[in-house]
Design a protein around this motif. Sequence first.
Motif, short mmCIF file in Angstrom:
data_model
loop_
_atom_site.label_atom_id
_atom_site.label_comp_id
_atom_site.label_asym_id
_atom_site.label_seq_id
_atom_site.Cartn_x
_atom_site.Cartn_y
_atom_site.Cartn_z
N ASP A 92 0.86 -1.18 0.00
CA ASP A 92 0.00 0.00 0.00
C ASP A 92 0.90 1.24 0.00
O ASP A 92 1.89 1.28 0.73
CB ASP A 92 -0.90 0.04 1.23
N SER B 256 0.98 5.80 -0.32
CA SER B 256 0.22 7.05 -0.25
C SER B 256 1.01 8.17 -0.93
O SER B 256 2.22 8.31 -0.73
CB SER B 256 -0.05 7.45 1.22
N GLU C 136 1.16 12.41 -1.56
CA GLU C 136 0.72 13.62 -0.86
C GLU C 136 0.93 14.85 -1.73
O GLU C 136 1.88 14.93 -2.50
CB GLU C 136 1.49 13.79 0.46
N TYR D 90 -8.47 2.65 -4.78
CA TYR D 90 -8.02 4.01 -4.47
C TYR D 90 -8.85 4.61 -3.33
O TYR D 90 -10.04 4.34 -3.21
CB TYR D 90 -8.14 4.92 -5.69
N LYS E 14 -4.33 7.29 -1.65
CA LYS E 14 -3.83 6.01 -1.16
C LYS E 14 -4.15 4.93 -2.19
O LYS E 14 -5.30 4.78 -2.61
CB LYS E 14 -4.48 5.66 0.18
N ARG F 170 -4.04 0.93 -2.82
CA ARG F 170 -3.95 -0.31 -2.07
C ARG F 170 -3.40 -1.44 -2.96
O ARG F 170 -3.74 -1.52 -4.15
CB ARG F 170 -5.32 -0.72 -1.54
#
Length: 418
Positions: A259, A261, A263, A296, A312, A314
């Motif tokens: 996973d 992320s 930003e 998502y 994010k 996955r």
Amino acid sequence: MSDTRLVAAALLFLCVLHVSGRRIRNLETNGISTAIEEFTNEALLPRFAEPIPNVTVTIGRDALLACVVDNLRGYKVAWVRVDTQTILSIHHNVITQNPRISLSYNDHRSWYLHIKNVHEADRGWYMCQVNTDPMRSRQGYLQVVVPPSIVDRETSTDMVVRESANVTLTCKATGYPEPYVMWRREDGDDINYNGENVNVVDGELLHITKVSRLHMGAYLCIASNGVPPSISKRVALRVQFPPMLSIPNQLEGAYVGQDVSLECHTEAYPTSINYWTTERGDMIVSDPVFILGDKYEAVSMDNGYNKYMMLKIRSVSKTDFGSYKCVAKNSLGETDGVIKLDEIPAPSTTSTSTSSFVTPPVVVKKKDYDDDYTLPSMGSPPARRPQGARSTAGAPSDGVTWFLSSLLCWSVLYSSYS
């Protein structure tokens, strides 16, 4: 001849002295009598026992003026408004037509003038008179104070301006005494004013040159004059500017199945519309929270003109590697930023370990001999196989081999000593 004239002159002088002496005695007697008479009359006349104190009262409250007269006897007391020469009361009677004014008295000595719901127009000098000849009087001042109030029609309201423009906030307040006016930020932060950071700006005007987004916020105009309560008005200042964007990490790495992320940080006013797109330009999510299947998840959090975006992904697959774009747009413009997601090797999860041991020497003692014998070393046993490993087909295990070797040694020893 000369002697006769001398005698005549002496007689004339004596006559003058005699007459003058009688006049002086008469004047002295008359002066003393007059003083006694005046003192007696003064003692019989009314007199003010104390001065009329000045009174300060807030507008809308009730005021009380006191006049204390000793030895009033048959004389009468009157209250007069000095500046307008208006007779308010005479003795027991209220003369004025003002319904807010009344009179009270106590023991024919204390005389009270009452003014209800005091107005600003009541401010001034008030006289207590006694109708002697000549008239006797005392004066007291009624001070009417007014708490501050803000004049809305002359005070700024909420403003929206473009960045780099000049801004002036105005605050007009009234009251008595004249109020002191100041400006400060509602959140308590300093104000960037004329190149300096200050907490408070004095005066009715707050002038900001080349306003920036850092000036955005709520400002309080506060007016006070020592008469409670102080009063304030809130003026919100909004600064418009096109979106700006920053990315903490433009390159992210992930392995298949992980996973990850992404930003993105933006600034904009009016509030921008924020979203993510794939490398092909397909929109992934919308603002503020949108979940597309189980793949998502997008999160967007606002803090003033700042916005935090997170995408994010996955269980990353091969097809997920590539570029992602975060986009922010408002009525003044649009901006975007690209984050690249690359594949990295998955971490290794297998490990092996080995261990060894040494067999202690075997000590044998024959009954008929005092000497001890030690078997010669037969070498270290073979290394232990890892748990679960299979032994070579038909080969005896380590324990069996050691047992057979020991049995053989005992047989040899026994046959040699028998």
